[in-house]
Design a protein around this motif. Structure first.
Motif, PDB file in Angstrom:
ATOM      1  N   ASP B  44       0.836  -1.198   0.000  1.00 16.29           N
ATOM      2  CA  ASP B  44       0.000   0.000   0.000  1.00 16.29           C
ATOM      3  C   ASP B  44       0.866   1.242   0.000  1.00 16.29           C
ATOM      4  OD1 ASP B  44      -2.829  -1.039   2.085  1.00 16.29           O
ATOM      5  OD2 ASP B  44      -2.562  -0.990  -0.089  1.00 16.29           O
ATOM      6  N   GLU B  45       2.009   1.157   0.668  1.00 16.06           N
ATOM      7  CA  GLU B  45       2.830   2.366   0.820  1.00 16.06           C
ATOM      8  C   GLU B  45       3.925   2.490  -0.235  1.00 16.06           C
ATOM      9  OE1 GLU B  45       4.218   3.303   4.662  1.00 16.06           O
ATOM     10  OE2 GLU B  45       2.240   3.163   5.574  1.00 16.06           O
ATOM     11  N   ARG B  47       5.032   2.936  -4.235  1.00 18.94           N
ATOM     12  CA  ARG B  47       4.466   3.598  -5.394  1.00 18.94           C
ATOM     13  C   ARG B  47       4.681   2.795  -6.671  1.00 18.94           C
ATOM     14  NH1 ARG B  47       4.540   9.818  -6.260  1.00 18.94           N
ATOM     15  NH2 ARG B  47       3.366   9.922  -8.195  1.00 18.94           N
ATOM     16  N   ASN B  53       0.284   7.994 -10.265  1.00 22.07           N
ATOM     17  CA  ASN B  53      -0.047   8.077  -8.845  1.00 22.07           C
ATOM     18  C   ASN B  53      -0.994   6.973  -8.369  1.00 22.07           C
ATOM     19  OD1 ASN B  53       0.377   9.224  -6.354  1.00 22.07           O
ATOM     20  ND2 ASN B  53      -1.423  10.530  -6.493  1.00 22.07           N
ATOM     21  N   GLU B  54      -0.450   5.741  -8.361  1.00 25.62           N
ATOM     22  CA  GLU B  54      -1.184   4.635  -7.767  1.00 25.62           C
ATOM     23  C   GLU B  54      -0.216   3.837  -6.920  1.00 25.62           C
ATOM     24  OE1 GLU B  54      -2.944   3.201 -11.713  1.00 25.62           O
ATOM     25  OE2 GLU B  54      -4.282   2.319 -10.219  1.00 25.62           O
ATOM     26  N   SER B  55      -0.764   3.141  -5.937  1.00 27.81           N
ATOM     27  CA  SER B  55       0.123   2.335  -5.104  1.00 27.81           C
ATOM     28  C   SER B  55       0.358   0.979  -5.764  1.00 27.81           C
ATOM     29  CB  SER B  55      -0.499   2.140  -3.724  1.00 27.81           C
ATOM     30  OG  SER B  55      -1.653   1.344  -3.856  1.00 27.81           O
ATOM     31  N   SER B  57      -0.332  -1.768  -4.531  1.00 29.41           N
ATOM     32  CA  SER B  57      -1.435  -2.684  -4.265  1.00 29.41           C
ATOM     33  C   SER B  57      -2.616  -2.419  -5.182  1.00 29.41           C
ATOM     34  CB  SER B  57      -1.882  -2.577  -2.807  1.00 29.41           C
ATOM     35  OG  SER B  57      -2.413  -1.301  -2.565  1.00 29.41           O
ATOM     36  N   TYR B  98       5.785   6.083  -0.610  1.00 30.10           N
ATOM     37  CA  TYR B  98       4.775   7.113  -0.399  1.00 30.10           C
ATOM     38  C   TYR B  98       4.984   7.848   0.923  1.00 30.10           C
ATOM     39  CZ  TYR B  98       1.625   6.603  -4.338  1.00 30.10           C
ATOM     40  OH  TYR B  98       1.077   6.632  -5.584  1.00 30.10           O
TER      41      TYR B  98
END
Lengths: 179, 166, 664
Positions: B44-45, B47, B53-55, B57, B98
């Motif tokens: 999740d954290e 990049r 701009n998405e993680s 996950s 992130y």
């Protein structure tokens, strides 16, 4: 803070902001600079594209100034820069090592047959793990490696005449002059 | 301009080349739920480098899947979260995180807000103190007369003073 | 032909805007009534022509006129009509046209609903709006014309991005823009006040309703965006601190500070220059957001097609509008005499404190959003600043905000005794502490300290406001008295109550869903079941289906709570006929206290097995419910008779205002 100065503060902050944004208009937020610049090339051993029984490794990048070019056959920009790579290979005497990244072997071979082969040797990175070690996130990318095997520059995006003449060739020439 | 067009092509390719890779994270399973949670928290954290701009996950890009697999295999092999992070940062730089790492260059990012907040609090308190010290605008003589005129009903309405632009 | 009419209408609108920006303003200095009188008709004319242009573009979409480049790039003959309409604002050029039309609409509204305003004020306000319109119209006509033709005309359009083919996303931009553009009215009033040198209670009173309406739209617009992201993107998130999301939050934060600050300026004449600065800033942040989304300076999933040339134009426009207004502020604001003083413990103090907290948070959001750019400019390396940082900042600021909110509404103006406040609030405080303590129990908090914090704050807000309500109604005569209060002149009080309770609801939603949500990635065969948070999901397999412009696989799930079947969920995986990546349409069982959510991943073999995601999302709807409460609260406050009372009261206020006027 004196009274009238206090009221100028918002304007002053705004001016700074505008300066920053003008700067921002000239940058590309998606370019990721490489932390590998100034570090030795990652260790790797991969089979070559043309002959799976032969292999290429990081040792092959020592002793000469090299360009390591990351590409794959369906990448439009890679095809676009191919001609420039052929010219570089012919004229400048720097060895270009290819890193064929996550490609389909027949397609890759076909591309070299069709457009020519500027590469001294091509490493076949089928699953992309070596690419990850090099910090590859897209293609084409080209690394400039010096005689000692240290990465000195990373070109993100295709190489055209301007990029070669103004950016890469001066670096290559300088590296060649180094002992 | 040709270089710009080529660059645009480069940036577009991850989406062009990706086949119908829907994804789930179902294949990245751990026996230990705590490790599973740690894996999820980690991706999740991180990049996705080729995305807008998405993680890691959430992304459906191929490179994201490769990196997820890399993280999964490292964690399965017993590497700690810090080791995985170091691995990725060594290759892609701090951009891949992130949560910016706390180091001298990011002190202003992590501690600046506190400083700003304290500064704001000081300013507020001083402003209130200053206002509290009876800074009511004193009326001038002319204004006093006008006020008297308005308050006593029998008088003529005051003329508009000079400089009133409405 | 129709597109040409639209194009011509835009040119006419620009011409009118030029006149509108110049003549009424000039007339307000020379005292020329005819020139000032031009303001209203010009505002109406501009609205008419921009509306014609918007209608022309809509017509081009509905008739599949692919000779218009914008239509060819964003539409398709198979696209359902509803989305053809929403495609009008689906991309850069059309969204600018929507901006310009809404700007003109607000200008026309000001022209219509301002009978009580002095002519010079109206003239200046409408002129300022005209200036802003010039910027947008010029931008469109020079760089982003929605009516540009494409030759040769393609036989079919490229289709609207499937992500945008959705009702929620169709109305999200108009709502947002109504908010952004609406702040231009407060901005124009502020500029008019600075130009005229009159910053007084009357100005605040005029600005308040307009600002509140804009704020309501922006609140709903942001909530819509969050709700859409939740159900459409398939991973259950509802806020990512993405640059474009932040660009909408910043004006909202400053706008919230503004509506509270205007209240103080209106009632007590305090905070004048601060309120003006907020009015300028709220709209400036709206414009900044426009820049960030369209310039390519920041990476975002929401960004429109980026083009540095367009970015340069907008930036120059920003320099003129914002730079000019801040310069005007620096010049004129110091001469405003300070208004009413107040003590450390007073309602003004608490409002000021929260004003500053909101502004601080907006500044932090701006800082975090621009930090990667700042770091690059200073050559400090390339970094990302994402949700972990923003969440921590939110957690640092929110408690203080909630704390002061709980006290401020009870505090007296100008001066209050801490003892009195403590006496009134100690029960609410004790109850909140009790809730917090209870929430620390492992069974409830599951080890997260932020759960008791969130629940405690929400409890504090609720109990303190209920205390205030009790205090208020205690003095009314029974139930009838209470009802009379509601329908009488106190709607602004009840609006405040509702909006603040909305904040409590929002906090509960955020706290619960962040900590107690469950997400399961599994592979399921048809006929098997999975359990998530006490609910059983039985997979019945997936079938191929066809939609108007897509082909899909539709899964079927039976959901059981215990032995009782409570729902059938049918998520889809769609491939749009015009190509592009497959889209996942999640199936959601909504509920007040929990959502159940299924999202198809991909088929994993020939036997019908699918990889998919099952979610349990407790209290997630409370997030948007909170926003709705805030919007309704604003609406209630707006309907207060004080704003609808006619001319008589306002004229009296006018005279008083003239007496208390700031000298130039």
């Amino acid at each position: 803070m004196s009274k009238s100065l206090r009221f100028l503060l918002p304007l002053a902050l705004f001016v700074a902001l505008v300066g920053l944004l003008f700067f921002g208009l000239g940058t590309d937020p998606r370019k990721v600079p490489s932390p590998l610049v100034g570090k030795p090339v990652p260790q790797f051993t991969l089979p070559t594209l043309q002959d799976p029984k032969r292999s290429v490794s990081d040792a092959d990048l020592r002793g000469k100034v090299s360009l390591v070019n990351v590409w794959f056959s369906t990448c439009v920009s890679c095809r676009a820069e191919h001609r420039q790579l052929m010219a570089i290979a012919k004229e400048s005497g720097v060895q270009i090592v290819g890193l064929n990244w996550k490609d389909d072997k027949p397609d890759a071979l076909q591309m070299l047959r069709q457009f020519g082969n500027p590469y001294h040797v091509v490493a076949f990175d089928e699953d992309g793990r070596v690419g990850i070690d090099w910090g590859v996130y897209g293609a084409p990318e080209t690394f400039v490696v010096d005689r000692k095997g240290t990465i000195r520059y990373k070109q993100i995006g295709p190489i055209d005449q301007t990029v070669w003449e103004q950016t890469l060739r001066p670096i290559v020439d300088q590296l060649k002059a180094e002992s | 301009m040709l270089p710009a067009a080529l660059l645009a092509g480069v940036l577009a390719w991850p989406f062009a080349a990706t086949t119908a890779h829907a994804f789930t994270l179902e294949e990245f399973s751990f026996d230990d739920p705590a490790q599973q949670a740690e894996f999820r928290g980690l991706i999740d954290e991180l990049r996705c480098l080729v995305c807008q701009n998405e993680s890691l996950s959430a992304s459906q890009a191929e490179l994201a899947q490769d990196l997820r697999r890399e993280v999964y295999e490292m964690m399965r092999a017993g590497k700690s979260k810090a080791e995985v992070v170091d691995f990725l940062v060594a290759r892609y730089g701090d951009f891949v995180l992130y949560s910016p790492p706390i180091k001298p260059s990011t002190y202003v990012l992590w501690f600046g807000p506190l400083a700003l907040g304290l500064l704001g609090a000081v300013v507020v308190l001083r402003t209130i103190r200053a206002k509290g010290k009876g800074q009511e605008a004193d009326l001038t003589e002319a204004e006093r007369q006008r006020l008297a005129g308005l308050l006593s009903p029998g008088r003529e309405p005051a003329r508009r003073p000079k400089g009133d632009r409405s | 032909m129709i597109p040409e009419i639209g194009h011509f209408a835009l040119i006419l609108a620009l011409a009118l805007a030029l006149v509108q920006a110049a003549f009424p303003l000039a007339g307000s200095f020379t005292g020329s009534r005819p020139w000032m009188g031009m303001a209203k008709p010009l505002a109406w004319g501009q609205f008419t022509f921009t509306l014609v242009a918007l209608a022309a573009l809509g017509q081009a979409f509905l008739t599949d006129d692919f000779s218009v480049a914008y239509v060819a790039h964003n539409s398709n003959s198979l696209l359902p009509d509803m989305y053809k309409v929403s495609a009008v604002w689906g991309a850069h050029e059309g969204s600018l046209l929507l901006w310009a039309t809404l700007l003109a609409a607000w200008g026309a509204a000001v022209a219509t609903f301002s009978r009580a305003l002095p002519l010079a004020v109206i003239a200046r306000v409408i002129s300022v709006q005209g200036m802003i319109s010039i910027g947008f119209l010029l931008f469109m006509l020079l760089t982003s014309n929605p009516f540009d033709r494409i030759f040769p005309m393609p036989p079919e359009g490229r289709d609207l991005n499937p992500l945008l083919q959705d009702f929620g996303l169709a109305i999200h931009p108009p709502m947002l823009y109504m908010g952004y553009v609406g702040f231009s009215v407060a901005f124009a009033f502020a500029i008019a006040a600075l130009i005229g040198g009159r910053l007084d209670a009357a100005w605040a009173r005029w600005s308040r309703p307009w600002t509140t309406v804009a704020w309501i739209f922006l609140t709903i617009g942001i909530a819509l965006g969050s709700w859409w992201a939740y159900y459409e993107l398939g991973w259950g998130g509802w806020w990512f601190w993405d640059p474009v999301e932040n660009a909408s939050l910043m004006p909202w934060l400053v706008g919230t500070a503004l509506i509270h600050s205007l209240a103080v300026t209106e009632k007590r004449g305090a905070f004048k220059s601060w309120t003006v600065l907020l009015a300028i800033s709220a709209f400036s942040l709206s414009l900044l957001g426009t820049f960030l989304v369209r310039s390519g300076v920041l990476t975002s999933v929401h960004a429109f097609a980026t083009d540095p040339t367009r970015g340069t134009f907008i930036l120059i426009f920003l320099c003129i509008v914002i730079g000019g207004s801040l310069a005007l502020y620096a010049w004129r604001a110091p001469s405003v005499s300070t208004g009413g003083g107040f003590d450390l413990v007073s309602r003004e103090s608490f409002l000021l404190a929260n004003n500053l907290l909101l502004t601080l948070f907006a500044a932090l959001v701006l800082f975090g959003t621009l930090a990667p750019l700042i770091y690059e400019a200073m050559a400090w390396g390339k970094i990302s600043v994402g949700f972990p940082w923003f969440n921590k900042m939110f957690l640092a600021v929110m408690p203080f905000l909630a704390l002061f909110m709980g006290i401020g509404h009870l505090a007296r103006w100008k001066h209050d005794e801490p003892g009195r406040l403590a006496r009134q609030l100690w029960i609410a405080f004790a109850l909140s502490v009790a809730v917090t303590a209870l929430a620390f129990l492992p069974g409830i908090s599951a080890g997260h300290a932020t759960v008791p914090l969130g629940l405690g704050l929400a409890a504090w807000l609720t109990f303190s406001h209920l205390t205030g309500l009790y205090e208020r109604l205690r003095h009314k005569r029974g139930l009838r008295g209470a009802l009379a209060d509601l329908t009488g002149n106190s709607r602004s009080y009840y609006g405040m109550l509702l909006a603040h309770l909305g904040v409590a609801v929002l906090i509960v939603g955020i706290t619960m869903v962040s900590h107690f949500g469950v997400e399961k990635d599994v592979r399921m065969s048809p006929g098997t079941s999975q359990e998530v948070a006490g609910y059983r999901f039985q997979f019945e397999g997936a079938q191929a289906v066809n939609g108007p412009n897509y082909r899909a696989h539709r899964g079927r799930f039976l959901v059981f709570e215990g032995d009782r079947q409570i729902a059938v969920l049918e998520p889809e995986k769609r491939s749009y006929l015009t190509g592009g990546m497959p889209m996942t349409e999640a199936a959601i069982l909504p509920g007040l206290t929990r959502d159940l959510y299924v999202s198809l991943g991909e088929a994993v073999d020939q036997q019908g097995d699918w990889a998919l995601r099952l979610y349990y999302k407790p209290y997630v709807r409370w997030i948007w419910l909170g926003a709705i409460f805030m919007g309704l609260g604003g609406l209630l406050a707006l309907s207060d008779r004080r704003y609808r009372t006619a001319t008589r009261r306002v004229r009296a206020a006018d005279t008083v205002a003239a007496a208390g006027t700031a000298r130039i």
